[in-house]
Every structure is written in structure tokens, then in C-alpha cells.
Design a protein around this motif. Sequence first.
Motif, short mmCIF file in Angstrom:
data_model
loop_
_atom_site.label_atom_id
_atom_site.label_comp_id
_atom_site.label_asym_id
_atom_site.label_seq_id
_atom_site.Cartn_x
_atom_site.Cartn_y
_atom_site.Cartn_z
N GLY A 27 0.81 -1.21 0.00
CA GLY A 27 0.00 0.00 0.00
C GLY A 27 0.84 1.26 0.00
O GLY A 27 2.08 1.23 0.05
N ASP A 28 0.16 2.38 -0.04
CA ASP A 28 0.83 3.68 -0.07
C ASP A 28 1.71 3.92 1.15
O ASP A 28 2.70 4.63 1.06
CB ASP A 28 -0.21 4.81 -0.17
N GLY A 29 1.36 3.31 2.27
CA GLY A 29 2.17 3.46 3.48
C GLY A 29 3.41 2.59 3.51
O GLY A 29 4.20 2.66 4.43
N GLY A 30 3.59 1.75 2.47
CA GLY A 30 4.77 0.90 2.39
C GLY A 30 4.62 -0.44 3.07
O GLY A 30 5.60 -1.16 3.23
N TYR A 31 3.41 -0.78 3.49
CA TYR A 31 3.16 -2.04 4.16
C TYR A 31 2.22 -2.89 3.33
O TYR A 31 1.36 -2.37 2.62
CB TYR A 31 2.56 -1.82 5.55
N VAL A 32 2.37 -4.21 3.46
CA VAL A 32 1.57 -5.12 2.65
C VAL A 32 0.13 -5.19 3.17
O VAL A 32 -0.12 -5.15 4.37
CB VAL A 32 2.22 -6.52 2.59
#
Length: 63
Positions: A27-32
Motif C-alpha cells: 500500500g501507499d504506506g509501504g506495508y503489505v
Amino acid sequence: MRVEVDSDRCVGHGLCEATAPDVFEVGDGGYVIIDDEAASSCAESDLRTAVNNCPSAALRAIE
């Protein structure tokens, strides 16, 4: 089998997404983000490959 992510360990490498793009998305936050519905119809071998190849050991297979 289902897969869980430890968001404290995930650093967004994206190897899981490359293995099973219908199931995993960085995702945009860098987490899956895991799509549980897609995971239920995904080949178990692909899910296991994603879990085993996660460089930060953020994914866990639940039997």
C-alpha cells in the motif's frame, strides 16, 4: 491456509506482491495489504513461497 502480516516487521519489499499479486499489495504506506478472499482461492504453493521468501519475516502461514 491463510496468511497474516506483522506490520511491525513489514518494510514493503514487495516480494510477496511479485509472487501473488492478486493476494498481496504494498500500500501507499509501504506495508503489505492481504486480500483474504483472493488468498482463499490462491494456490497454496504461491502463498507458501511468499511467506518463505519474505526478507523481513513479516508473513506467517496459519493452518
